[in-house]
Design an enzyme around this catalytic site. Sequence first.
Site, PDB file in Angstrom:
ATOM      1  N   GLU A 115       0.828  -1.216   0.000  1.00  0.00           N
ATOM      2  CA  GLU A 115       0.000   0.000   0.000  1.00  0.00           C
ATOM      3  C   GLU A 115       0.859   1.263   0.000  1.00  0.00           C
ATOM      4  OE1 GLU A 115      -3.002  -0.314  -0.636  1.00  0.00           O
ATOM      5  OE2 GLU A 115      -3.854  -2.084   0.335  1.00  0.00           O
ATOM      6  N   GLU A 169     -18.501  11.149  21.043  1.00  0.00           N
ATOM      7  CA  GLU A 169     -17.066  11.437  20.915  1.00  0.00           C
ATOM      8  C   GLU A 169     -16.646  11.645  19.457  1.00  0.00           C
ATOM      9  OE1 GLU A 169     -14.745  11.826  23.399  1.00  0.00           O
ATOM     10  OE2 GLU A 169     -16.588  11.875  24.564  1.00  0.00           O
TER      11      GLU A 169
HETATM   12  P1  13P Z   1       1.047  -5.449   3.121  1.00  0.00           P
HETATM   13  O1  13P Z   1       1.445  -6.720   3.819  1.00  0.00           O
HETATM   14  O2  13P Z   1       1.651  -5.348   1.749  1.00  0.00           O
HETATM   15  O3  13P Z   1       1.338  -4.236   3.974  1.00  0.00           O
HETATM   16  O4  13P Z   1      -0.526  -5.496   2.860  1.00  0.00           O
HETATM   17  C1  13P Z   1      -1.445  -5.623   3.902  1.00  0.00           C
HETATM   18  C2  13P Z   1      -2.732  -4.968   3.584  1.00  0.00           C
HETATM   19  O5  13P Z   1      -3.510  -4.718   4.500  1.00  0.00           O
HETATM   20  C3  13P Z   1      -3.069  -4.618   2.183  1.00  0.00           C
HETATM   21  O6  13P Z   1      -4.180  -3.773   2.119  1.00  0.00           O
HETATM   22 ZN    ZN Z   2      -5.457  -3.793   3.894  1.00  0.00          ZN
END
Ligand code: 13P
Ligand code: ZN
Length: 272
Positions: A115, A169
């Site tokens: 990401e 909140e």
């Molecule tokens: P990564 O292991 O590449 O960080 O991906 C995890 C994730 O939540 C993808 O949306």
């Molecule tokens: Zn994710």
Amino acid sequence: MSDSSTFEGLLETVREAALDLWHKGWAERNAGNISVRLKETQRPVEVPGDGQWVQAGVTVPDLVGEMLLVSATGSYMRQVGRDPREGMGVIEINQTGDAYRKLWGFKSDQNPTSELPSHLLTHAVRKRVSGGADRAMIHTHPTHLVALTMTRDFNTASLTRLLWSMHPECTVVFPEGCGFVPFEVPGGNALAVAGEAALEKHALAVWEYHGVVGIRPDLDAALGLIDTAEKAAAIYTVAASAGGVRRGLSDDQLRAVAESFGLQLDPDLLKG
Ligand code: 13P
Ligand code: ZN
């Protein structure tokens, strides 16, 4: 709360946040990722600086020369919560903002999170709109918020209005609202671009069927932001399963809560 003014202190806050994500049940297997845009004092002392430049997939002129502490793709928050030196690394952004190189960490040829495009575009836009204050981003998979996206066809106004109305909140913690990002393939540039648009106005955004992103000046605040929205979604879920959600905070009640903290709510979001 650990002192995050040094690199070692920051690693400790990452460790605590990762462990929290795991214990909350928001970080199954390698789910979720963390990044922090480093202050001068937070940069690691030992920086080899001989990494190869790698195309980032997005261009972020606002992040030229910045260093970011980023979780590695495939890393388990459960493991980072034991030892942040496993599963984290520091990258530097090049002078044209379209490539990065690894400076520290990333054991056994690990690479930054899949990401990364979302993290980079989010840091760039929030650095701009927060005047440089927002530095710590968490993407995670909180169960109730994700489940909520399967209950109806949301947009930013309707999701914000629902979360605000479930828990007083929420107006205090995210008075600017919660962005809604329709489903896009995880790790893709389309998701990153859609998220960037949502995060220009909000520090929090829900990714349909997938998870959530929160960004604040530090990890405690980013986690608290997500935690508050997830609490509202959990209250909604419990009320719905206890016979149905028939009531919640009214517009007048929401405005009164916000005003008592000197905050203004966007009238367009109250219409949601
Ligand atoms: P990564 O292991 O590449 O960080 O991906 C995890 C994730 O939540 C993808 O949306
Ligand atoms: Zn994710």
